[in-house]
Enzyme design. Structure first.
Site, short mmCIF file in Angstrom:
data_model
loop_
_atom_site.label_atom_id
_atom_site.label_comp_id
_atom_site.label_asym_id
_atom_site.label_seq_id
_atom_site.Cartn_x
_atom_site.Cartn_y
_atom_site.Cartn_z
N ASP A 186 -12.32 -6.10 -2.23
CA ASP A 186 -11.23 -5.14 -2.31
C ASP A 186 -11.61 -3.80 -1.70
O ASP A 186 -12.77 -3.41 -1.71
CB ASP A 186 -10.85 -4.96 -3.80
CG ASP A 186 -9.43 -4.47 -3.95
OD1 ASP A 186 -8.69 -4.42 -2.95
OD2 ASP A 186 -9.05 -4.12 -5.09
N GLY A 187 -10.61 -3.11 -1.18
CA GLY A 187 -10.82 -1.73 -0.71
C GLY A 187 -10.69 -1.54 0.80
O GLY A 187 -10.95 -0.45 1.30
N ASN A 188 -10.27 -2.56 1.51
CA ASN A 188 -10.12 -2.43 2.97
C ASN A 188 -9.11 -1.34 3.33
O ASN A 188 -9.33 -0.54 4.24
CB ASN A 188 -9.63 -3.74 3.59
CG ASN A 188 -10.66 -4.85 3.49
OD1 ASN A 188 -11.79 -4.62 3.11
ND2 ASN A 188 -10.24 -6.07 3.83
N GLY A 189 -7.99 -1.34 2.60
CA GLY A 189 -6.93 -0.37 2.89
C GLY A 189 -7.39 1.06 2.65
O GLY A 189 -7.15 1.95 3.48
N ARG A 190 -8.07 1.28 1.52
CA ARG A 190 -8.56 2.62 1.21
C ARG A 190 -9.62 3.08 2.20
O ARG A 190 -9.68 4.25 2.57
CB ARG A 190 -9.11 2.65 -0.23
CG ARG A 190 -8.04 2.82 -1.29
CD ARG A 190 -8.52 2.41 -2.64
NE ARG A 190 -8.50 0.96 -2.78
CZ ARG A 190 -9.01 0.31 -3.82
NH1 ARG A 190 -9.61 0.98 -4.78
NH2 ARG A 190 -8.93 -0.99 -3.89
N ARG B 102 -4.26 0.20 8.17
CA ARG B 102 -4.87 -0.71 7.20
C ARG B 102 -5.53 -1.91 7.88
O ARG B 102 -6.54 -2.43 7.43
CB ARG B 102 -3.81 -1.20 6.20
CG ARG B 102 -3.32 -0.11 5.25
CD ARG B 102 -2.25 -0.67 4.31
NE ARG B 102 -2.76 -1.76 3.50
CZ ARG B 102 -3.40 -1.60 2.34
NH1 ARG B 102 -3.59 -0.39 1.85
NH2 ARG B 102 -3.84 -2.64 1.67
N HIS C 14 -9.11 -4.14 7.45
CA HIS C 14 -9.29 -5.59 7.31
C HIS C 14 -10.28 -6.12 8.34
O HIS C 14 -11.08 -7.01 8.07
CB HIS C 14 -7.95 -6.31 7.42
CG HIS C 14 -7.01 -5.96 6.30
ND1 HIS C 14 -7.42 -5.90 4.99
CD2 HIS C 14 -5.68 -5.63 6.31
CE1 HIS C 14 -6.37 -5.55 4.23
NE2 HIS C 14 -5.33 -5.38 5.01
N THR D 115 -1.87 -15.35 -3.68
CA THR D 115 -0.45 -15.75 -3.66
C THR D 115 0.45 -14.52 -3.77
O THR D 115 1.62 -14.58 -3.43
CB THR D 115 -0.15 -16.72 -4.83
OG1 THR D 115 -0.71 -16.21 -6.03
CG2 THR D 115 -0.73 -18.10 -4.57
N ARG E 91 3.06 -7.95 0.75
CA ARG E 91 2.68 -6.83 1.63
C ARG E 91 3.58 -6.83 2.87
O ARG E 91 4.20 -7.84 3.18
CB ARG E 91 1.21 -6.96 2.02
CG ARG E 91 0.31 -6.83 0.81
CD ARG E 91 -1.15 -6.73 1.20
NE ARG E 91 -1.97 -6.58 0.01
CZ ARG E 91 -3.21 -6.12 0.01
NH1 ARG E 91 -3.79 -5.78 1.15
NH2 ARG E 91 -3.89 -6.00 -1.12
N LEU F 153 -25.20 -23.58 2.83
CA LEU F 153 -24.22 -22.83 2.05
C LEU F 153 -22.82 -23.42 2.19
O LEU F 153 -22.37 -23.73 3.28
CB LEU F 153 -24.19 -21.36 2.53
CG LEU F 153 -23.15 -20.45 1.88
CD1 LEU F 153 -23.56 -20.07 0.47
CD2 LEU F 153 -22.94 -19.19 2.71
N SER G 158 -7.08 -10.12 -10.79
CA SER G 158 -6.00 -10.35 -9.82
C SER G 158 -5.79 -11.84 -9.51
O SER G 158 -5.68 -12.22 -8.34
CB SER G 158 -6.25 -9.55 -8.54
OG SER G 158 -6.33 -8.17 -8.82
C1 IPE Z 1 -7.13 -9.06 -4.68
O1 IPE Z 1 -6.96 -7.80 -4.15
C2 IPE Z 1 -6.81 -10.10 -3.65
C3 IPE Z 1 -7.74 -10.24 -2.54
C4 IPE Z 1 -8.80 -9.52 -2.32
C5 IPE Z 1 -7.42 -11.30 -1.62
P1 IPE Z 1 -5.57 -7.03 -4.24
O2 IPE Z 1 -5.80 -5.70 -3.64
O3 IPE Z 1 -4.49 -7.86 -3.66
O4 IPE Z 1 -5.33 -6.93 -5.82
P2 IPE Z 1 -4.49 -5.90 -6.66
O5 IPE Z 1 -3.11 -5.90 -6.10
O6 IPE Z 1 -5.14 -4.56 -6.51
O7 IPE Z 1 -4.57 -6.40 -8.07
C1 IPE Z 2 -8.52 -6.34 0.15
O1 IPE Z 2 -8.37 -5.00 0.51
C2 IPE Z 2 -8.18 -7.19 1.30
C3 IPE Z 2 -7.32 -8.32 1.02
C4 IPE Z 2 -6.24 -8.33 0.28
C5 IPE Z 2 -7.68 -9.49 1.75
P1 IPE Z 2 -7.00 -4.27 0.23
O2 IPE Z 2 -6.10 -4.45 1.41
O3 IPE Z 2 -6.43 -4.72 -1.06
O4 IPE Z 2 -7.47 -2.78 0.15
P2 IPE Z 2 -6.92 -1.66 -0.83
O5 IPE Z 2 -7.03 -2.20 -2.22
O6 IPE Z 2 -5.50 -1.41 -0.44
O7 IPE Z 2 -7.82 -0.50 -0.60
MG MG Z 3 -6.63 -4.06 -2.96
#
Ligand code: IPE
Ligand code: IPE
Ligand code: MG
Length: 249
Positions: free
Chosen positions: A29-33, A42, A46, A75, A80, A140, A205
């Site tokens: 998690d955190g790619n967007g931020r 965003r 990714h 799912t 998005r 692996l 999640s």
């Molecule tokens: C969980 O991250 C899903 C994946 C990393 C694929 P999200 O960013 O979608 O989860 P929420 O919405 O913060 O719970």
């Molecule tokens: C997780 O990063 C990537 C996937 C859902 C595959 P996010 O896109 O959820 O990043 P944030 O949470 O918005 O920072």
């Molecule tokens: Mg996220």
């Protein structure tokens, strides 16, 4: 069922990577931020996340971890924006297409869990191709959770079991945890020992709900694109010190 993996592991005794989890699962998690902090779209986050994945896979494969599951698309992620969904799907397609070249000589087996029906035919075909190509590899197991949801998986398993009962393939009285598990996507994959979620969010999640009943969790405060091998080593170190009781004393 998984004894043979533990037997392999015994040979590692006394080495730096003693007491490794058999199965590590990651919620990246955190790619967007990460992207937002850099004033990038965003999708750039990714892409950076996809590079992190390559590094982590190489590392885990090198130290002898047997299963690594990455939550690539939930799912719920369909909600998005269309463009973001498309870019995530494209990155997956790209990753699988380049897998042979990238993973050359690494003996990695790739497999995918999740509901494939909603994926593009192109991606479905690529998944089938890579799974087939790496099927005999004994290193692996790299498991991609794509269009995966724990609740969806459990509901599907229940439906499949009901169908088998109706057809006379399964007796109602025979249903127990073991039988139930055999209907999950992960039927031949051991439960994760360690689940790592990056970015500071402390929730599952909808990830591997059934399978994480007794998993250890780690929540490093780092955005996934910044997750280096150092963080993985920290998580492994922490895992070593955990006492797993599985309900006993
Ligand atoms: C969980 O991250 C899903 C994946 C990393 C694929 P999200 O960013 O979608 O989860 P929420 O919405 O913060 O719970
Ligand atoms: C997780 O990063 C990537 C996937 C859902 C595959 P996010 O896109 O959820 O990043 P944030 O949470 O918005 O920072
Ligand atoms: Mg996220």
């Amino acid at each position: 069922m998984f004894d043979r993996f533990f037997k392999d592991r015994k040979k590692d005794k006394g080495k730096k990577y003693d007491n490794l989890p058999l199965h590590i699962a990651v919620i990246p998690d955190g790619n967007g931020r990460w992207a937002k902090k850099r004033k990038l779209p965003r999708t750039a986050g990714h892409r950076a996340g996809s590079n992190t994945l390559k590094t982590v896979v190489k590392y885990l494969s090198g130290i002898g971890v047997r299963f690594f599951t990455i939550y690539a698309f939930s799912t719920e992620n369909w909600t998005r924006p269309k463009e973001e969904v498309a870019s995530l799907m494209n990155l997956l397609l790209e990753y699988l297409r380049n897998a042979e070249r990238e993973l050359e000589g690494s003996n990695i087996r790739i497999r995918v869990i999740g509901n494939r029906e909603r994926l593009s035919t192109e991606l479905q075909n690529e998944i089938l191709r890579v799974e087939k190509m790496t099927f005999a590899n004994t290193g692996l197991n790299l498991v991609f959770a794509i269009n995966y949801g724990g609740r969806d998986e459990i509901a599907e398993a229940a439906a499949k079991m009901a169908r088998d009962v109706k057809r006379g393939k399964l007796r109602l009285n025979d249903i127990d945890e073991k039988v139930f598990e055999s209907y999950l996507y992960t039927n031949d994959i051991p439960d994760p020992d360690l689940v790592i979620r990056t970015s500071g969010e402390i929730r599952s999640s909808n990830f591997l709900l059934w399978q994480t009943a007794y998993s250890e969790f780690a929540f490093p405060e780092v955005l996934w694109p910044d997750f280096t091998v150092k963080y993985m080593e920290q998580a492994l170190e922490e895992y070593k010190s955990r006492v797993r009781r599985f309900g006993g004393i």
